[in-house]
Design a protein around this motif. Structure first.
Motif, PDB file in Angstrom:
ATOM      1  N   ASP A   4      40.754  19.387   7.008  1.00  0.00           N
ATOM      2  CA  ASP A   4      41.135  18.675   5.785  1.00  0.00           C
ATOM      3  C   ASP A   4      40.268  19.122   4.613  1.00  0.00           C
ATOM      4  O   ASP A   4      40.753  19.327   3.499  1.00  0.00           O
ATOM      5  N   ALA A   5      38.974  19.280   4.865  1.00  0.00           N
ATOM      6  CA  ALA A   5      38.068  19.750   3.816  1.00  0.00           C
ATOM      7  C   ALA A   5      38.383  21.193   3.440  1.00  0.00           C
ATOM      8  O   ALA A   5      38.360  21.558   2.263  1.00  0.00           O
ATOM      9  N   GLY A  10      41.458  26.279  -0.558  1.00  0.00           N
ATOM     10  CA  GLY A  10      42.414  27.375  -0.600  1.00  0.00           C
ATOM     11  C   GLY A  10      43.291  27.427  -1.833  1.00  0.00           C
ATOM     12  O   GLY A  10      43.351  28.454  -2.513  1.00  0.00           O
ATOM     13  N   PRO A  11      43.987  26.330  -2.165  1.00  0.00           N
ATOM     14  CA  PRO A  11      44.863  26.389  -3.342  1.00  0.00           C
ATOM     15  C   PRO A  11      44.113  26.647  -4.649  1.00  0.00           C
ATOM     16  O   PRO A  11      44.676  27.188  -5.588  1.00  0.00           O
ATOM     17  N   LYS A  24      49.827  29.204   3.324  1.00  0.00           N
ATOM     18  CA  LYS A  24      48.983  28.073   3.747  1.00  0.00           C
ATOM     19  C   LYS A  24      47.964  28.473   4.804  1.00  0.00           C
ATOM     20  O   LYS A  24      46.882  27.916   4.856  1.00  0.00           O
ATOM     21  N   ARG A  25      48.286  29.439   5.644  1.00  0.00           N
ATOM     22  CA  ARG A  25      47.312  29.908   6.635  1.00  0.00           C
ATOM     23  C   ARG A  25      46.122  30.554   5.941  1.00  0.00           C
ATOM     24  O   ARG A  25      44.974  30.319   6.300  1.00  0.00           O
ATOM     25  N   GLN A  26      46.397  31.375   4.916  1.00  0.00           N
ATOM     26  CA  GLN A  26      45.294  31.982   4.173  1.00  0.00           C
ATOM     27  C   GLN A  26      44.512  30.937   3.388  1.00  0.00           C
ATOM     28  O   GLN A  26      43.304  31.068   3.220  1.00  0.00           O
ATOM     29  N   TRP A  27      45.181  29.912   2.921  1.00  0.00           N
ATOM     30  CA  TRP A  27      44.474  28.823   2.240  1.00  0.00           C
ATOM     31  C   TRP A  27      43.466  28.185   3.185  1.00  0.00           C
ATOM     32  O   TRP A  27      42.313  27.952   2.819  1.00  0.00           O
ATOM     33  N   MET A  29      42.140  29.451   5.963  1.00  0.00           N
ATOM     34  CA  MET A  29      41.078  30.385   6.334  1.00  0.00           C
ATOM     35  C   MET A  29      40.114  30.602   5.172  1.00  0.00           C
ATOM     36  O   MET A  29      38.921  30.765   5.380  1.00  0.00           O
ATOM     37  N   CYS A  30      40.631  30.554   3.959  1.00  0.00           N
ATOM     38  CA  CYS A  30      39.764  30.639   2.783  1.00  0.00           C
ATOM     39  C   CYS A  30      38.831  29.437   2.738  1.00  0.00           C
ATOM     40  O   CYS A  30      37.631  29.572   2.497  1.00  0.00           O
ATOM     41  N   GLY A  31      39.386  28.270   2.970  1.00  0.00           N
ATOM     42  CA  GLY A  31      38.563  27.064   3.002  1.00  0.00           C
ATOM     43  C   GLY A  31      37.535  27.105   4.117  1.00  0.00           C
ATOM     44  O   GLY A  31      36.381  26.696   3.942  1.00  0.00           O
TER      45      GLY A  31
END
Length: 86
Positions: A4-5, A10-11, A24-27, A29-31
């Motif tokens: 959740d954090a 990501g966005p 959304k997967r990259q978001w 993984m970025c997070g």
């Protein structure tokens, strides 16, 4: 809770331009990369000066962590971190 954090970061790093679609997967993984780097930095700042694992922590190590998470987001994408070209 950790995912959740991670979903919050990501966005915020997504290009808001035509042609860039949301992934959304990259978001996520970025997070996760942001959280991983933050945890490494916290351990670095709290570590003893004799701790070998964090003695040489610098921007190169940070980018290695980020590239690893980017590779997890899309295993078929060639993601390479090239350093020391010049």
């Amino acid at each position: 809770k950790l995912l959740d954090a991670a979903t919050l970061f990501g966005p915020k790093l997504q290009y808001q331009c035509p042609g860039f679609m949301a992934n959304k997967r990259q978001w996520k993984m970025c997070g996760m990369a942001v959280i991983d780097v933050a945890q490494h930095l916290k351990r670095y700042w709290e570590s003893d000066s004799n701790d070998k694992e964090f003695k040489d922590f610098g921007w190169r190590r940070m980018f290695e962590i980020i590239v690893r998470w980017r590779q997890y987001s899309e295993p078929n994408d060639p993601v390479v971190w090239v350093d020391l070209l010049s």
